[in-house]
Design a protein around this motif. Structure first.
Motif, PDB file in Angstrom:
ATOM      1  N   PRO A   1      52.780  27.232  29.472  1.00 49.52           N
ATOM      2  CA  PRO A   1      51.703  26.523  28.782  1.00 49.52           C
ATOM      3  C   PRO A   1      50.365  26.605  29.526  1.00 49.52           C
ATOM      4  O   PRO A   1      50.326  26.853  30.739  1.00 49.52           O
ATOM      5  N   ASP A   2      49.287  26.382  28.811  1.00 52.61           N
ATOM      6  CA  ASP A   2      47.961  26.316  29.434  1.00 52.61           C
ATOM      7  C   ASP A   2      47.970  25.251  30.527  1.00 52.61           C
ATOM      8  O   ASP A   2      48.604  24.201  30.368  1.00 52.61           O
ATOM      9  N   GLY A   3      47.299  25.520  31.607  1.00 56.41           N
ATOM     10  CA  GLY A   3      47.209  24.560  32.700  1.00 56.41           C
ATOM     11  C   GLY A   3      48.326  24.681  33.726  1.00 56.41           C
ATOM     12  O   GLY A   3      48.330  23.963  34.726  1.00 56.41           O
ATOM     13  N   THR A   4      49.280  25.610  33.496  1.00 65.68           N
ATOM     14  CA  THR A   4      50.413  25.751  34.413  1.00 65.68           C
ATOM     15  C   THR A   4      49.965  26.170  35.804  1.00 65.68           C
ATOM     16  O   THR A   4      50.464  25.655  36.803  1.00 65.68           O
ATOM     17  N   ASP A   5      49.027  27.107  35.896  1.00 65.51           N
ATOM     18  CA  ASP A   5      48.559  27.562  37.212  1.00 65.51           C
ATOM     19  C   ASP A   5      48.013  26.395  38.028  1.00 65.51           C
ATOM     20  O   ASP A   5      48.330  26.245  39.210  1.00 65.51           O
ATOM     21  N   THR A   6      47.210  25.555  37.403  1.00 67.96           N
ATOM     22  CA  THR A   6      46.644  24.389  38.085  1.00 67.96           C
ATOM     23  C   THR A   6      47.739  23.400  38.458  1.00 67.96           C
ATOM     24  O   THR A   6      47.760  22.870  39.576  1.00 67.96           O
TER      25      THR A   6
ATOM     26  N   GLY B   1      48.631  33.384  35.456  1.00 70.96           N
ATOM     27  CA  GLY B   1      48.941  33.858  34.120  1.00 70.96           C
ATOM     28  C   GLY B   1      50.013  34.938  34.063  1.00 70.96           C
ATOM     29  O   GLY B   1      50.478  35.289  32.983  1.00 70.96           O
TER      30      GLY B   1
END
Length: 113
Positions: free
Chosen positions: A14-19, A49
């Protein structure tokens, strides 16, 4: 020295996983592995990503193999897997041929934010 790599794919994360992963490592995981018996060092690596990886180097093959076996049993439910939304895509052991320390020295702790 004896290594272990555990890698997750971030392709469908999901979006925000790296953070979220960076925050988890800095706030929780770093302290968990600092001073761990039998562990020489652990490095967390990422290509945002694309993939996230834990790379461990142990003093003995026995310490590495014991950790690898215990982690394999819980990998799908580990905090990293929960953040990413999937289990690791691979876990592999390896031998470390050598480690060189450069003139800048070895620095433990969080990397770039």
């Amino acid at each position: 020295m004896y290594g272990l790599s555990v890698r997750w794919s971030l392709a469908s994360a999901p979006d925000g996983t790296d953070t979220a992963l960076r925050e988890y490592v800095h706030d929780t995981s770093l302290a968990r592995f600092t001073g761990m018996e039998g562990l020489r060092f652990k490095t967390w690596r990422t290509r945002p990503g694309e993939w996230f990886e834990g790379t461990y180097v142990f003093e003995t093959a026995a310490a590495r193999d014991a950790f690898a076996a215990s982690f394999a049993e819980v990998a799908a439910d580990s905090p990293g897997s929960k953040i990413i939304g999937s289990a690791p895509v691979f876990q592999e052991t390896f031998d470390v041929v050598a480690v060189a320390e450069g003139s800048s020295g070895f620095a433990a702790g969080p990397g770039p934010v």
